[in-house]
Design a protein around this motif. Structure first.
Motif, PDB file in Angstrom:
ATOM      1  N   ALA A 267       9.153 -12.622   6.318  1.00 24.80           N
ATOM      2  CA  ALA A 267       7.822 -12.999   6.801  1.00 24.80           C
ATOM      3  C   ALA A 267       7.396 -12.100   7.955  1.00 24.80           C
ATOM      4  O   ALA A 267       8.209 -11.428   8.585  1.00 24.80           O
ATOM      5  CB  ALA A 267       7.825 -14.461   7.251  1.00 24.80           C
ATOM      6  N   ASN A 268       6.080 -12.108   8.216  1.00 33.43           N
ATOM      7  CA  ASN A 268       5.498 -11.421   9.373  1.00 33.43           C
ATOM      8  C   ASN A 268       5.815  -9.924   9.378  1.00 33.43           C
ATOM      9  O   ASN A 268       6.321  -9.376  10.357  1.00 33.43           O
ATOM     10  CB  ASN A 268       5.985 -12.062  10.681  1.00 33.43           C
ATOM     11  N   VAL A 269       5.509  -9.266   8.274  1.00 30.39           N
ATOM     12  CA  VAL A 269       5.618  -7.811   8.184  1.00 30.39           C
ATOM     13  C   VAL A 269       4.199  -7.256   8.289  1.00 30.39           C
ATOM     14  O   VAL A 269       3.347  -7.535   7.440  1.00 30.39           O
ATOM     15  CB  VAL A 269       6.280  -7.373   6.872  1.00 30.39           C
ATOM     16  N   THR A 270       3.921  -6.477   9.347  1.00 26.80           N
ATOM     17  CA  THR A 270       2.559  -6.058   9.676  1.00 26.80           C
ATOM     18  C   THR A 270       2.439  -4.538   9.663  1.00 26.80           C
ATOM     19  O   THR A 270       3.336  -3.837  10.133  1.00 26.80           O
ATOM     20  CB  THR A 270       2.167  -6.588  11.072  1.00 26.80           C
ATOM     21  N   PHE A 271       1.294  -4.054   9.134  1.00 35.42           N
ATOM     22  CA  PHE A 271       1.008  -2.622   9.114  1.00 35.42           C
ATOM     23  C   PHE A 271      -0.296  -2.362   9.862  1.00 35.42           C
ATOM     24  O   PHE A 271      -1.303  -3.030   9.623  1.00 35.42           O
ATOM     25  CB  PHE A 271       0.870  -2.121   7.668  1.00 35.42           C
ATOM     26  N   ARG A 272      -0.271  -1.366  10.750  1.00 35.42           N
ATOM     27  CA  ARG A 272      -1.472  -0.928  11.456  1.00 35.42           C
ATOM     28  C   ARG A 272      -1.585   0.592  11.330  1.00 35.42           C
ATOM     29  O   ARG A 272      -0.578   1.295  11.357  1.00 35.42           O
ATOM     30  CB  ARG A 272      -1.404  -1.286  12.943  1.00 35.42           C
ATOM     31  N   ASN A 273      -2.827   1.065  11.216  1.00 33.19           N
ATOM     32  CA  ASN A 273      -3.058   2.516  11.154  1.00 33.19           C
ATOM     33  C   ASN A 273      -2.157   3.161  10.103  1.00 33.19           C
ATOM     34  O   ASN A 273      -1.388   4.080  10.384  1.00 33.19           O
ATOM     35  CB  ASN A 273      -2.810   3.152  12.529  1.00 33.19           C
ATOM     36  N   PHE A 274      -2.290   2.685   8.888  1.00 37.25           N
ATOM     37  CA  PHE A 274      -1.400   3.031   7.788  1.00 37.25           C
ATOM     38  C   PHE A 274      -2.157   3.910   6.797  1.00 37.25           C
ATOM     39  O   PHE A 274      -3.189   3.505   6.256  1.00 37.25           O
ATOM     40  CB  PHE A 274      -0.911   1.732   7.142  1.00 37.25           C
ATOM     41  N   THR A 275      -1.660   5.134   6.544  1.00 36.22           N
ATOM     42  CA  THR A 275      -2.341   6.040   5.625  1.00 36.22           C
ATOM     43  C   THR A 275      -1.373   6.593   4.585  1.00 36.22           C
ATOM     44  O   THR A 275      -0.204   6.852   4.874  1.00 36.22           O
ATOM     45  CB  THR A 275      -2.996   7.222   6.367  1.00 36.22           C
ATOM     46  N   ILE A 276      -1.887   6.762   3.363  1.00 38.02           N
ATOM     47  CA  ILE A 276      -1.176   7.416   2.273  1.00 38.02           C
ATOM     48  C   ILE A 276      -2.086   8.506   1.724  1.00 38.02           C
ATOM     49  O   ILE A 276      -3.241   8.235   1.376  1.00 38.02           O
ATOM     50  CB  ILE A 276      -0.811   6.428   1.150  1.00 38.02           C
ATOM     51  N   GLU A 277      -1.600   9.745   1.677  1.00 34.48           N
ATOM     52  CA  GLU A 277      -2.392  10.896   1.213  1.00 34.48           C
ATOM     53  C   GLU A 277      -3.727  10.981   1.945  1.00 34.48           C
ATOM     54  O   GLU A 277      -4.761  11.279   1.352  1.00 34.48           O
ATOM     55  CB  GLU A 277      -2.626  10.813  -0.293  1.00 34.48           C
ATOM     56  N   LYS A 279      -5.513   8.606   3.123  1.00 37.97           N
ATOM     57  CA  LYS A 279      -6.382   7.449   2.924  1.00 37.97           C
ATOM     58  C   LYS A 279      -5.873   6.269   3.739  1.00 37.97           C
ATOM     59  O   LYS A 279      -4.700   5.901   3.647  1.00 37.97           O
ATOM     60  CB  LYS A 279      -6.433   7.066   1.450  1.00 37.97           C
ATOM     61  N   LEU A 280      -6.751   5.664   4.528  1.00 39.25           N
ATOM     62  CA  LEU A 280      -6.392   4.490   5.308  1.00 39.25           C
ATOM     63  C   LEU A 280      -6.235   3.288   4.382  1.00 39.25           C
ATOM     64  O   LEU A 280      -7.126   2.959   3.604  1.00 39.25           O
ATOM     65  CB  LEU A 280      -7.461   4.203   6.361  1.00 39.25           C
ATOM     66  N   ILE A 281      -5.080   2.622   4.452  1.00 39.74           N
ATOM     67  CA  ILE A 281      -4.811   1.445   3.629  1.00 39.74           C
ATOM     68  C   ILE A 281      -5.170   0.210   4.441  1.00 39.74           C
ATOM     69  O   ILE A 281      -4.582  -0.058   5.488  1.00 39.74           O
ATOM     70  CB  ILE A 281      -3.334   1.383   3.208  1.00 39.74           C
ATOM     71  N   SER A 282      -6.142  -0.548   3.955  1.00 38.89           N
ATOM     72  CA  SER A 282      -6.632  -1.685   4.732  1.00 38.89           C
ATOM     73  C   SER A 282      -6.377  -3.027   4.061  1.00 38.89           C
ATOM     74  O   SER A 282      -6.596  -4.070   4.675  1.00 38.89           O
ATOM     75  CB  SER A 282      -8.137  -1.535   4.993  1.00 38.89           C
TER      76      SER A 282
END
Length: 295
Positions: A267-277, A279-282
């Motif tokens: 639980a409680n796995v958080t992503f901020r400012n996350f990009t792949i290729e 592209k910002l993943i929101s």
């Protein structure tokens, strides 16, 4: 310079400064505090890999071994061509700075970080699990990591499932050479082959992985099979934060997470400012995210 492999047994408080450019030996630090200051090279090229279970080059004798000692600092040292791991335990209270480790044979991986330890400003090429944590209050910062065809880069589980307060800042994974399995749904991959991975080695012992576990500015160059792999059969894993995760290439499957229903919780796995290729993943249903969860 030694013409044959030797073992340096430090049974007293010692400070090794200015090692010869190349030293063909293993450094075994025992009992009292030991500090190793380079620059210098520990070169294991003379060991015979097919004799790695033997007496002289037994895999329990690492190239740099602090097990059984009161710890110590390592600054500026280079370890190449080790018989087994590049280093063994980073004992509680120890610091590793400007370390360079290069392994090319199977199991030339990193070691275990115990309570109140750190690694900074270092480069490691590993063919097995690289940064393995087995305690709390652990910090790594400004690392350049080359993960070869086996093992996890940041590893939980092999040496304990009771961990708190672990922070990794500014790490660049410049290569990860393992590949994704053909069928994910049957979980036909070793769970430790991911950039961040958890291996539940003792299901009878409930995990207490309360965190916080923080990755700040983690960069993964090129394509990656699976950056995150979590497998938990008993206990709790939570409070993981990825702040500034950048993957420059394609992702086969971002994460594979399994938690046995009724026995384990992730639980409680958080992503901020996350990009792949780029592209910002929101949101989690973004096609680029490729998250797989079972259980």
């Amino acid at each position: 310079m030694c013409s044959a492999a030797r073992t340096f047994m430090a049974s007293f408080s010692v400070c090794v400064r200015g090692l010869f450019p190349v030293v063909w030996l293993a450094l075994q630090c025992k009992q009292r505090t030991t500090h190793v200051y380079g620059p210098g090279i520990l070169d294991g090229r003379h060991f015979r890999y097919n004799e790695r279970k033997g007496k002289l080059w037994n895999e329990t004798r690492m190239m740099l071994n602090f097990a059984g000692s009161a710890g110590g600092d390592v600054w500026g040292l280079t370890v190449v061509n080790p018989n087994f791991r590049l280093f063994d335990k980073v004992v509680s209270g120890s610091r590793m700075t400007m370390f360079r480790g290069m392994g090319w044979a199977a199991n030339n991986g990193g070691g275990h970080f115990e309570f109140n330890t750190s690694a900074r400003d270092s480069f490691i090429r590993s063919t097995d699990d690289l940064i393995k944590v087995r305690g709390g209050n652990i910090v790594t910062e400004n690392l350049v990591l080359w993960q070869s065809y086996n093992g996890g880069t940041f590893q939980f589980g092999w040496a304990g499932l009771h961990l708190v307060n672990i922070t990794h800042r500014t790490a660049s994974v410049i290569e990860n050479e393992w590949r994704a399995p053909e069928v994910w749904e049957t979980y036909d991959t070793r769970p430790n082959n991911a950039v961040v991975s958890l291996v539940d080695t003792n299901p009878a012992d409930p995990a207490q992985l309360a965190g916080p576990f923080v990755w700040q500015d983690l960069q993964i160059d090129g394509d990656v099979s699976h950056p995150l792999s979590l497998h938990l059969e008993n206990g709790f894993l939570g409070n993981m934060l990825f702040d500034g995760l950048t993957i420059s290439g394609k992702v086969t499957r971002f994460a594979f997470a399994t938690a046995v229903e009724g026995s384990a919780t992730i639980a409680n796995v958080t992503f901020r400012n996350f990009t792949i290729e780029g592209k910002l993943i929101s949101h989690l249903d973004d096609p680029a995210f490729r998250f797989h969860h079972a259980g």
